[in-house]
Design an enzyme around this catalytic site. Structure first.
Site, PDB file in Angstrom:
ATOM      1  N   ARG A  60       0.937  -1.439   0.054  1.00  0.00           N
ATOM      2  CA  ARG A  60      -0.063   0.250   0.054  1.00  0.00           C
ATOM      3  C   ARG A  60       0.615   1.320  -0.141  1.00  0.00           C
ATOM      4  NH1 ARG A  60      -2.302   1.385   4.028  1.00  0.00           N
ATOM      5  NH2 ARG A  60      -1.299   0.122   5.359  1.00  0.00           N
ATOM      6  N   LYS A 201      -8.844  -1.867   0.238  1.00  0.00           N
ATOM      7  CA  LYS A 201      -8.754  -1.290   1.665  1.00  0.00           C
ATOM      8  C   LYS A 201      -9.197   0.160   1.445  1.00  0.00           C
ATOM      9  CE  LYS A 201      -6.747  -3.875   4.814  1.00  0.00           C
ATOM     10  NZ  LYS A 201      -5.852  -4.643   4.805  1.00  0.00           N
ATOM     11  N   HIS A 221     -10.753  -4.493  11.681  1.00  0.00           N
ATOM     12  CA  HIS A 221      -9.764  -4.984  10.932  1.00  0.00           C
ATOM     13  C   HIS A 221      -9.478  -6.387  11.532  1.00  0.00           C
ATOM     14  CE1 HIS A 221      -5.333  -4.848   9.287  1.00  0.00           C
ATOM     15  NE2 HIS A 221      -6.155  -5.299   8.473  1.00  0.00           N
ATOM     16  N   SER A 239      -0.751  -5.852  10.082  1.00  0.00           N
ATOM     17  CA  SER A 239      -0.560  -6.640   8.873  1.00  0.00           C
ATOM     18  C   SER A 239       0.779  -7.795   9.313  1.00  0.00           C
ATOM     19  CB  SER A 239       0.286  -5.772   7.924  1.00  0.00           C
ATOM     20  OG  SER A 239       0.562  -6.393   6.561  1.00  0.00           O
ATOM     21  N   LYS A 243      -3.677 -12.725  11.280  1.00  0.00           N
ATOM     22  CA  LYS A 243      -5.073 -12.982  11.159  1.00  0.00           C
ATOM     23  C   LYS A 243      -5.505 -14.074   9.930  1.00  0.00           C
ATOM     24  CE  LYS A 243      -5.701  -8.485   9.653  1.00  0.00           C
ATOM     25  NZ  LYS A 243      -4.027  -8.165   9.669  1.00  0.00           N
ATOM     26  N   THR A 244      -4.897 -13.842   8.720  1.00  0.00           N
ATOM     27  CA  THR A 244      -5.242 -14.907   7.648  1.00  0.00           C
ATOM     28  C   THR A 244      -4.714 -16.365   8.017  1.00  0.00           C
ATOM     29  OG1 THR A 244      -5.222 -13.178   6.197  1.00  0.00           O
ATOM     30  CG2 THR A 244      -5.229 -15.508   5.344  1.00  0.00           C
ATOM     31  N   ASP A 258     -10.073 -10.759   6.989  1.00  0.00           N
ATOM     32  CA  ASP A 258      -9.475  -9.498   7.217  1.00  0.00           C
ATOM     33  C   ASP A 258     -10.446  -8.101   7.633  1.00  0.00           C
ATOM     34  OD1 ASP A 258      -6.926  -8.013   6.897  1.00  0.00           O
ATOM     35  OD2 ASP A 258      -8.039  -7.060   5.293  1.00  0.00           O
ATOM     36  N   ARG A 324       1.651 -12.043  -2.574  1.00  0.00           N
ATOM     37  CA  ARG A 324       0.166 -12.214  -1.952  1.00  0.00           C
ATOM     38  C   ARG A 324      -0.559 -13.190  -2.938  1.00  0.00           C
ATOM     39  NH1 ARG A 324      -2.101  -9.527   2.750  1.00  0.00           N
ATOM     40  NH2 ARG A 324      -0.427  -8.079   3.346  1.00  0.00           N
TER      41      ARG A 324
HETATM   42  P1  ATP Z   1      -2.603  -8.548   6.552  1.00  0.00           P
HETATM   43  O1  ATP Z   1      -3.589  -7.685   7.353  1.00  0.00           O
HETATM   44  O2  ATP Z   1      -1.295  -8.044   5.980  1.00  0.00           O
HETATM   45  O3  ATP Z   1      -3.279  -9.457   5.487  1.00  0.00           O
HETATM   46  P2  ATP Z   1      -2.338 -10.933   8.445  1.00  0.00           P
HETATM   47  O4  ATP Z   1      -2.420 -10.468   9.933  1.00  0.00           O
HETATM   48  O5  ATP Z   1      -3.455 -11.497   7.637  1.00  0.00           O
HETATM   49  O6  ATP Z   1      -1.664  -9.569   7.490  1.00  0.00           O
HETATM   50  P3  ATP Z   1      -0.762 -13.360   7.701  1.00  0.00           P
HETATM   51  O7  ATP Z   1      -1.066 -13.102   6.216  1.00  0.00           O
HETATM   52  O8  ATP Z   1      -1.620 -14.234   8.651  1.00  0.00           O
HETATM   53  O9  ATP Z   1      -1.053 -11.782   8.385  1.00  0.00           O
HETATM   54  O10 ATP Z   1       0.895 -13.460   8.167  1.00  0.00           O
HETATM   55  C1  ATP Z   1       1.464 -13.976   8.909  1.00  0.00           C
HETATM   56  C2  ATP Z   1       2.636 -14.454   8.598  1.00  0.00           C
HETATM   57  O11 ATP Z   1       3.559 -14.718   9.510  1.00  0.00           O
HETATM   58  C3  ATP Z   1       2.598 -15.674   7.506  1.00  0.00           C
HETATM   59  O12 ATP Z   1       3.616 -15.365   6.650  1.00  0.00           O
HETATM   60  C4  ATP Z   1       3.031 -16.670   8.238  1.00  0.00           C
HETATM   61  O13 ATP Z   1       3.379 -17.712   7.825  1.00  0.00           O
HETATM   62  C5  ATP Z   1       3.955 -16.151   9.608  1.00  0.00           C
HETATM   63  N1  ATP Z   1       4.133 -16.901  10.762  1.00  0.00           N
HETATM   64  C6  ATP Z   1       5.314 -17.294  11.154  1.00  0.00           C
HETATM   65  N2  ATP Z   1       5.050 -17.595  12.581  1.00  0.00           N
HETATM   66  C7  ATP Z   1       3.775 -17.338  12.773  1.00  0.00           C
HETATM   67  C8  ATP Z   1       3.108 -17.688  14.073  1.00  0.00           C
HETATM   68  N3  ATP Z   1       3.427 -18.031  15.065  1.00  0.00           N
HETATM   69  N4  ATP Z   1       1.614 -17.487  14.015  1.00  0.00           N
HETATM   70  C9  ATP Z   1       1.045 -16.793  12.647  1.00  0.00           C
HETATM   71  N5  ATP Z   1       1.834 -16.478  11.692  1.00  0.00           N
HETATM   72  C10 ATP Z   1       2.893 -16.848  11.506  1.00  0.00           C
HETATM   73 MN    MN Z   2      -4.459 -11.151   6.046  1.00  0.00          MN
END
Ligand code: ATP
Ligand code: MN
Length: 530
Positions: A60, A201, A221, A239, A243-244, A258, A324
């Site tokens: 972004r 977003k 969020h 981020s 979450k995902t 998200d 992504r």
């Molecule tokens: P965004 O808002 O940018 O989508 P997000 O909160 O959805 O972010 P994720 O896409 O879930 O974030 O990213 C978490 C990243 O961290 C992934 O690449 C995942 O493989 C890595 N990771 C490493 N260790 C952990 C853990 N203990 N728990 C969760 N994720 C982990």
């Molecule tokens: Mn996400």
């Protein structure tokens, strides 16, 4: 015919779009695939996902985002670094040149909804220059049925023309890229960047404005899922905090990854798709998400692809760390098709603490939940010139500062009421470092984070014994199935205890300094949490 057909368009005149060449109305995925390939926008990968590159912007462009300052919304918007005002007349000037740019072009329109809840959903229209952005919109938003398409009256329109650039000296933009929201015209214009996340977003930002104000709905969020007993959970987090990753869970059905709303009935997804970070994605740790990278319909953004064999390399970060995958929710095996669920039983606040001082999980009091929600802490690993990487703290209010158009206190107060009313249990989960800060310790295993979340959600932790951790005042469990007990208290995992104490002290000072601006909006028991 509006659906599944290529026709000369109509209905765009009200936005001044009168001289487009061809308009593709809500084309389906297969048609978009053919067009993406024909137009040279992307390549079909080995197992069927479509691979695209975004060019200069691979994330972004936060500095390039503006909101038009107009009388209808001026008083409500929390103006500042995030919500930067843009002059209405400048918007018109830029928009007129954008219209000229669109003359004679082929355009792609996706008519869809933001919001899975039929009562609250916002009919939207996404007009794009690129076929792959149209596929992104189709994947990410809530689809309209054929019948609904006939009467679709968009209440907000996004126009995304990445090859149209603004001129900072003329337009008062910061660079050639811009994302500008105009509430009076119900229009969002995007130029100069191809990063598809801007489309989703910017719609999220308008929902964060409209829903609390017009409907008293809390917009969040967060990701969300639901257990076999019908207990839903939401996962807040900035981020990269998980979450995902953590909401895709074999034992629980996914609602969304998200963005969600919370009204008097319960929670609902704003979207119809997911946008997962896939750098170094592990097949073992994230099997559901891994599978989507091999499916027809998934867009792989900035993932390296061998142009000869068409095989992808998820470990390669040569374009960006922020690779992504965009896919419709239906690419995940266990989902809640309606995108809605009842009031959550649990709230998980995710943080990726690169200092390694927060516990892997802690139970929060209501006051602590408010404190952490408003603080929105995570820590990134920031590179310096010398290539040395060290943690740097980020505080982003409501775990989504860049998308919150209103004063954080509005969201905070809505959340406080809902936690009270529905007696929701709150947890803080650190998916970041353990055993020392970044460079010394390691990131907590995904398997551990999953086990901790599972034990929190199914009541296992609540039935066990907690200890009071002295630095942050958090209640931490002493046992959790599937997780070594010594990991639960972070101080145990550091070999240098005095360095732990010093680092925790540093982080607490940062929390306090950041929280000063919220003191006027909360009761003393909240501001005294740390
Ligand atoms: P965004 O808002 O940018 O989508 P997000 O909160 O959805 O972010 P994720 O896409 O879930 O974030 O990213 C978490 C990243 O961290 C992934 O690449 C995942 O493989 C890595 N990771 C490493 N260790 C952990 C853990 N203990 N728990 C969760 N994720 C982990
Ligand atoms: Mn996400």
């Amino acid at each position: 015919m509006k659906f599944n057909d290529v026709t000369r368009g109509s209905g765009l005149e009200e936005h001044g779009i009168t001289n487009a060449n061809l308009i593709y109305w809500t084309p389906p995925t297969a048609v978009l695939y053919e067009l993406i390939v024909k137009r040279g926008e992307g390549l079909v990968s080995h197992l069927g996902a479509i691979s695209v590159k975004t060019g200069h912007y691979t994330g972004r462009a936060a500095n390039e985002k503006f909101i038009v300052d107009e009388p209808g919304t001026n008083k409500n918007i929390a103006w500042g670094k995030v919500n930067k005002p843009f002059e209405s007349a400048r918007f018109d000037g830029l928009y007129n040149r954008m219209l000229a740019y669109m003359h004679g072009k082929d355009l792609f329109v996706q008519d869809c909804y933001a919001g899975a809840d039929k009562e609250h959903r916002l009919p939207i229209r996404i007009i794009t220059e690129k076929a792959w952005h149209s596929l992104f919109a189709r994947n990410m938003f809530v689809r309209a049925t054929e019948g609904e398409l006939d009467n679709h009256r968009p209440q907000f329109t996004v126009i995304d023309m990445p090859n149209f650039h603004s001129i900072p000296s003329l337009d008062s933009t910061n660079s050639e890229a811009f994302i500008i929201i105009n509430f009076a015209k119900k229009l969002i214009i995007i130029g100069g960047t191809s990063y598809a996340g801007e489309i989703k977003k910017s719609i999220f930002t308008i929902l964060n404005y409209l829903l609390p104000i017009e409907k008293n709905i809390l917009s969040m969020h967060c990701s969300a899922n639901i257990g076999p007993k019908g207990d839903s959970a939401v996962f807040f987090g900035l981020s990269g905090t998980g979450k995902t990753t953590l909401s895709a869970d074999p034992y629980r059905s996914l609602i969304g990854d998200d963005e969600h709303g919370w009204d008097d009935k319960g929670i609902f997804n704003f979207e119809g798709g997911c946008y997962a970070k896939i750098i170094k994605l592990s097949k073992e740790a994230e099997p559901e998400i891994y599978e989507t990278t091999r499916r027809f319909g998934t867009i792989l953004e900035n993932v390296t692809i061998d142009t000869h064999t068409r095989r992808i390399d998820l470990d390669d970060d040569s374009f960006t760390e922020n690779t992504r995958a965009s896919y419709p929710l239906t690419h995940i095996p266990n989902i809640v098709l309606s995108g809605t669920a009842g009031h959550p039983k649990n709230i998980i606040m995710l943080t990726c603490d690169a200092y390694g001082v927060l516990p892997p999980i802690a139970r929060l009091t209501k006051e602590q939940a408010m404190y952490h929600f408003l603080s929105g802490y995570t820590a990134r690993v920031a590179g310096t010139e010398a290539g040395v990487k060290e943690p740097s703290a980020t505080f982003s209010t409501c775990f989504g500062g860049p998308f919150m158009a209103l004063n954080p206190a509005v969201y905070g107060e809505l959340l406080r009421k809902k936690i009270d009313e529905h007696n929701v249990s709150c947890w803080l989960v650190n998916t970041g470092w353990s055993g020392g800060p970044y460079g010394v310790g390691d990131r907590i295993k995904i398997a551990y984070s999953r086990a901790l979340v599972k034990a929190a959600l199914d009541g296992t932790l609540d039935s066990g014994v907690f200890e009071k951790e002295v630095f942050f005042g958090l209640d931490i469990p002493t046992v959790c199935p599937g997780v070594p007990a010594e990991v639960l208290n972070p101080r145990n995992t550091w070999s240098d205890k005095s360095l732990y104490d010093e680092t925790a002290g540093k982080l607490i000072a940062m929390f306090k300094e950041n929280f000063r601006k919220y003191a006027e909006y909360v009761t003393e028991d909240v501001s005294n949490v740390m």
